[in-house]
Design an enzyme around this catalytic site. Structure first.
Site, PDB file in Angstrom:
ATOM      1  N   LYS A  22     -64.962  -3.206 -22.734  1.00  0.00           N
ATOM      2  CA  LYS A  22     -63.494  -3.078 -22.669  1.00  0.00           C
ATOM      3  C   LYS A  22     -62.830  -3.811 -23.831  1.00  0.00           C
ATOM      4  O   LYS A  22     -61.929  -3.281 -24.478  1.00  0.00           O
ATOM      5  CB  LYS A  22     -62.994  -3.652 -21.333  1.00  0.00           C
ATOM      6  N   ASN A  23     -63.292  -5.033 -24.100  1.00  0.00           N
ATOM      7  CA  ASN A  23     -62.612  -5.851 -25.108  1.00  0.00           C
ATOM      8  C   ASN A  23     -62.939  -5.450 -26.546  1.00  0.00           C
ATOM      9  O   ASN A  23     -62.350  -5.989 -27.483  1.00  0.00           O
ATOM     10  CB  ASN A  23     -62.905  -7.340 -24.880  1.00  0.00           C
ATOM     11  N   CYS A 115     -49.180 -15.314 -17.310  1.00  0.00           N
ATOM     12  CA  CYS A 115     -50.546 -14.839 -17.084  1.00  0.00           C
ATOM     13  C   CYS A 115     -51.226 -15.783 -16.096  1.00  0.00           C
ATOM     14  O   CYS A 115     -50.955 -16.985 -16.098  1.00  0.00           O
ATOM     15  CB  CYS A 115     -51.301 -14.839 -18.405  1.00  0.00           C
ATOM     16  N   ARG A 120     -51.243 -18.424 -22.798  1.00  0.00           N
ATOM     17  CA  ARG A 120     -51.611 -17.347 -23.716  1.00  0.00           C
ATOM     18  C   ARG A 120     -50.460 -16.887 -24.627  1.00  0.00           C
ATOM     19  O   ARG A 120     -50.079 -15.708 -24.611  1.00  0.00           O
ATOM     20  CB  ARG A 120     -52.192 -16.163 -22.924  1.00  0.00           C
ATOM     21  N   ASP A 304     -65.231 -15.860 -20.233  1.00  0.00           N
ATOM     22  CA  ASP A 304     -65.221 -14.687 -19.352  1.00  0.00           C
ATOM     23  C   ASP A 304     -66.434 -14.646 -18.413  1.00  0.00           C
ATOM     24  O   ASP A 304     -66.533 -13.749 -17.570  1.00  0.00           O
ATOM     25  CB  ASP A 304     -65.169 -13.397 -20.172  1.00  0.00           C
ATOM     26  N   ARG A 396     -59.839  -3.234 -13.349  1.00  0.00           N
ATOM     27  CA  ARG A 396     -59.198  -3.262 -14.680  1.00  0.00           C
ATOM     28  C   ARG A 396     -60.254  -3.326 -15.782  1.00  0.00           C
ATOM     29  O   ARG A 396     -60.025  -2.831 -16.885  1.00  0.00           O
ATOM     30  CB  ARG A 396     -58.305  -4.504 -14.812  1.00  0.00           C
TER      31      ARG A 396
HETATM   32  N1  EPU Z   1     -53.808 -18.977 -28.276  1.00  0.00           N
HETATM   33  C1  EPU Z   1     -52.664 -19.588 -28.746  1.00  0.00           C
HETATM   34  N2  EPU Z   1     -51.843 -18.859 -29.568  1.00  0.00           N
HETATM   35  C2  EPU Z   1     -52.113 -17.591 -29.931  1.00  0.00           C
HETATM   36  C3  EPU Z   1     -53.290 -16.962 -29.449  1.00  0.00           C
HETATM   37  C4  EPU Z   1     -54.115 -17.695 -28.614  1.00  0.00           C
HETATM   38  O1  EPU Z   1     -52.395 -20.747 -28.434  1.00  0.00           O
HETATM   39  O2  EPU Z   1     -51.328 -16.997 -30.667  1.00  0.00           O
HETATM   40  C5  EPU Z   1     -54.704 -19.736 -27.380  1.00  0.00           C
HETATM   41  C6  EPU Z   1     -54.774 -19.105 -25.980  1.00  0.00           C
HETATM   42  O3  EPU Z   1     -53.714 -19.499 -25.165  1.00  0.00           O
HETATM   43  C7  EPU Z   1     -56.122 -19.603 -25.500  1.00  0.00           C
HETATM   44  C8  EPU Z   1     -56.959 -19.629 -26.788  1.00  0.00           C
HETATM   45  O4  EPU Z   1     -56.020 -19.641 -27.856  1.00  0.00           O
HETATM   46  O5  EPU Z   1     -55.992 -20.900 -25.004  1.00  0.00           O
HETATM   47  C9  EPU Z   1     -57.897 -18.456 -26.984  1.00  0.00           C
HETATM   48  O6  EPU Z   1     -57.222 -17.237 -26.697  1.00  0.00           O
HETATM   49  P1  EPU Z   1     -57.549 -15.872 -27.419  1.00  0.00           P
HETATM   50  O7  EPU Z   1     -56.396 -15.471 -28.253  1.00  0.00           O
HETATM   51  O8  EPU Z   1     -58.887 -15.936 -28.072  1.00  0.00           O
HETATM   52  O9  EPU Z   1     -57.639 -14.892 -26.170  1.00  0.00           O
HETATM   53  P2  EPU Z   1     -57.213 -13.374 -26.173  1.00  0.00           P
HETATM   54  O10 EPU Z   1     -57.488 -12.804 -27.505  1.00  0.00           O
HETATM   55  O11 EPU Z   1     -55.867 -13.235 -25.589  1.00  0.00           O
HETATM   56  C10 EPU Z   1     -59.531 -12.363 -25.522  1.00  0.00           C
HETATM   57  C11 EPU Z   1     -60.064 -11.513 -24.412  1.00  0.00           C
HETATM   58  C12 EPU Z   1     -60.102 -12.334 -23.130  1.00  0.00           C
HETATM   59  C13 EPU Z   1     -61.005 -13.540 -23.381  1.00  0.00           C
HETATM   60  C14 EPU Z   1     -60.498 -14.354 -24.567  1.00  0.00           C
HETATM   61  C15 EPU Z   1     -61.374 -15.511 -24.946  1.00  0.00           C
HETATM   62  C16 EPU Z   1     -59.410  -9.290 -25.056  1.00  0.00           C
HETATM   63  C17 EPU Z   1     -58.566  -8.112 -24.812  1.00  0.00           C
HETATM   64  N3  EPU Z   1     -59.223 -10.341 -24.255  1.00  0.00           N
HETATM   65  O12 EPU Z   1     -58.216 -12.759 -25.123  1.00  0.00           O
HETATM   66  O13 EPU Z   1     -60.680 -11.514 -22.133  1.00  0.00           O
HETATM   67  O14 EPU Z   1     -61.036 -14.362 -22.235  1.00  0.00           O
HETATM   68  O15 EPU Z   1     -60.377 -13.485 -25.722  1.00  0.00           O
HETATM   69  O16 EPU Z   1     -62.661 -15.088 -25.227  1.00  0.00           O
HETATM   70  O17 EPU Z   1     -60.253  -9.283 -25.941  1.00  0.00           O
HETATM   71  C18 EPU Z   1     -61.090 -10.750 -19.936  1.00  0.00           C
HETATM   72  O18 EPU Z   1     -61.669  -9.770 -20.411  1.00  0.00           O
HETATM   73  O19 EPU Z   1     -61.142 -11.040 -18.714  1.00  0.00           O
HETATM   74  C19 EPU Z   1     -60.306 -11.624 -20.814  1.00  0.00           C
HETATM   75  C20 EPU Z   1     -59.362 -12.440 -20.356  1.00  0.00           C
END
Ligand code: EPU
Length: 416
Positions: A22-23, A115, A120, A304, A396
């Site tokens: 999915k990701n 969230c 996030r 995850d 999901r």
């Molecule tokens: N963060 C910030 N600012 C930003 C972006 C991120 O502070 O602009 C922080 C977040 O709050 C968090 C950390 O950085 O504390 C890491 O977040 P990241 O941006 O890596 O997460 P994401 O890209 O929103 C993806 C996956 C998540 C997975 C995380 C971490 C997708 C669509 N989602 O989320 O997947 O947990 O990376 O590996 O790729 C899931 O599939 O259940 C899921 C939540």
């Protein structure tokens, strides 16, 4: 609302094929915005989040057919917008921001809002786009971004961000000049997206490392791509083998994707036999041993998989400490596991789990995608019947997880 009724106790045995990730699929679908024409993506998982992304692309002006090989086809009319109604149901909708801005010169994307697992924010995505020359303002709950043509820039992410890296990498493919992403996410999904973009004609080097270089080009072309395996699904099923003392062969997934989990499972007493780059077997012991885990960006232990591994530790011999370093509120499953008889104390971002001899089935409620998987795993090992409610969370992101587990010998019934 569907729920799952699980009769615990069965040892899972057999082999299972892993679905597409999915990701990885979500950013690849968003990347189709970058090039007009007909794109074909193979191995898109049939899960609710993919349908949501298809709906969003359709709104933007790209029709998506989710048949066997999914096609994404551009119409002539575009709307560079991701509306609140769609974004509020799926945060990953923000992945269209970079591609829309790069392709259309402007983008309006709703802020996702709250969230269940943490704040996030999107500040790192926005800071990077601003460094590339975008004008950004936040108004009426929306991000409004504009840039005639983005300019290549040197970006250092303060924090590793998966979708942030993906968003900026996509935006940079059509920018004027070279963009370098430092402290970039190294997740296999980032690399998969880069491979798809390269097929589209992008110039990208270093994806899969923490330094990615993207040399912008004027135009990209549509491409055909197969999504990588869902390592989180593979890891979830590996945990199911571990907790039930079963033996499951996992097919069509590179074991390297979940090496950190497999090492922890071995430490906990499992046998993991790696046959080749797409087939491995996990054999659970009579009783797992307690081991400690700290989540980290890839190649560390995936956040995850934290909830699923915690389910395993609830019945392990000894006390384990699980530290969550990625999200500040990703322990919602602990209170539900306690309803099944687990002994867990949470202190900030650390959970201390004292293994109990047996979990006892009860009614529990899923709070997010991975939390629901953790409750299913716990239910497989619990005495008696566990009822997992609100499994729309599970649907999901997992393609027929309950069906796959039933094929491995689990007693699970889906009730509508
Ligand atoms: N963060 C910030 N600012 C930003 C972006 C991120 O502070 O602009 C922080 C977040 O709050 C968090 C950390 O950085 O504390 C890491 O977040 P990241 O941006 O890596 O997460 P994401 O890209 O929103 C993806 C996956 C998540 C997975 C995380 C971490 C997708 C669509 N989602 O989320 O997947 O947990 O990376 O590996 O790729 C899931 O599939 O259940 C899921 C939540």
């Amino acid at each position: 609302m569907d729920k799952l009724i699980i009769q615990g106790g069965a040892k899972l045995k057999g082999s299972v094929k892993i679905s597409g990730a999915k990701n990885a699929a979500l950013p690849c679908m968003a990347a189709a915005i970058l090039a007009e024409g007909k794109h074909t993506l193979h191995r898109l998982p049939h899960v609710a989040d993919i349908k949501t992304m298809a709906k969003l692309l359709d709104y933007i002006g790209i029709s998506v057919s989710l048949d066997h090989a999914s096609t994404l086809n551009h119409s002539k009319e575009y709307k560079a917008e991701a509306p609140y109604d769609i974004v509020k149901t799926m945060r990953a909708s923000s992945l269209v921001l970079g591609p829309m801005l790069a392709r259309f010169g402007s983008a309006r994307v709703s802020l996702p809002g709250g969230c269940a697992i943490g704040a996030r924010p999107l500040n790192l995505h926005l800071k990077a786009l601003e460094a590339m020359g975008a004008k950004i303002n936040l108004e009426e709950g929306y991000i409004n971004a504009e840039a005639k043509r983005l300019k290549g820039a040197m970006i250092h992410f303060d924090n590793t961000t998966v979708t942030g890296t993906e968003n900026i990498m996509m935006a940079a493919t059509l920018a004027d000049g070279t963009t370098v992403l430092e402290n970039a996410a190294r997740e296999p999904e980032v690399e998969d997206l880069a491979n798809y973009l390269i097929k589209m004609g992008a110039h990208i080097e270093g994806a899969g490392t923490d330094r990615i270089t993207i040399e912008g080009v004027k135009e990209l072309r549509p491409a055909d791509h197969t999504i990588i395996a869902d390592r989180i699904e593979a890891g979830t099923i590996a945990c199911a083998a571990a907790i039930t003392g079963g033996k499951i062969t996992i097919e069509d997934c590179d074991p390297k994707f979940i090496e950190a989990l497999l090492l922890k499972l071995q430490e906990a007493g499992c046998t993991c036999d790696i046959e080749n780059t797409s087939r491995f077997t996990v054999h659970g012991p009579r009783r797992l041993k307690a081991v400690d885990v700290t989540t980290a960006p890839y190649p560390g232990f995936a956040t995850d998989l934290q909830a699923q591994f915690m389910a395993c530790m609830t019945v392990a011999d000894g006390t384990s400490v699980i530290a969550e370093t990625i999200f500040e509120n990703r322990f919602m499953h602990t209170q539900e596991l306690v309803r099944l008889g687990a002994d867990i104390k949470v202190d900030g971002r650390t959970a201390i789990i004292k293994g109990v001899d047996k979990l006892i089935g009860a009614q529990v409620m899923a709070t997010d995608l991975r939390a629901s998987a953790s409750l299913v795993i716990a239910g497989l090992a619990a005495n008696g019947q566990t009822e997992v409610q609100r499994i729309y969370h599970l649907d999901r992101g997992y393609e027929g997880l309950d069906k796959k587990l039933v094929e491995l010998g689990a007693e699970i019934q889906r009730v509508h």
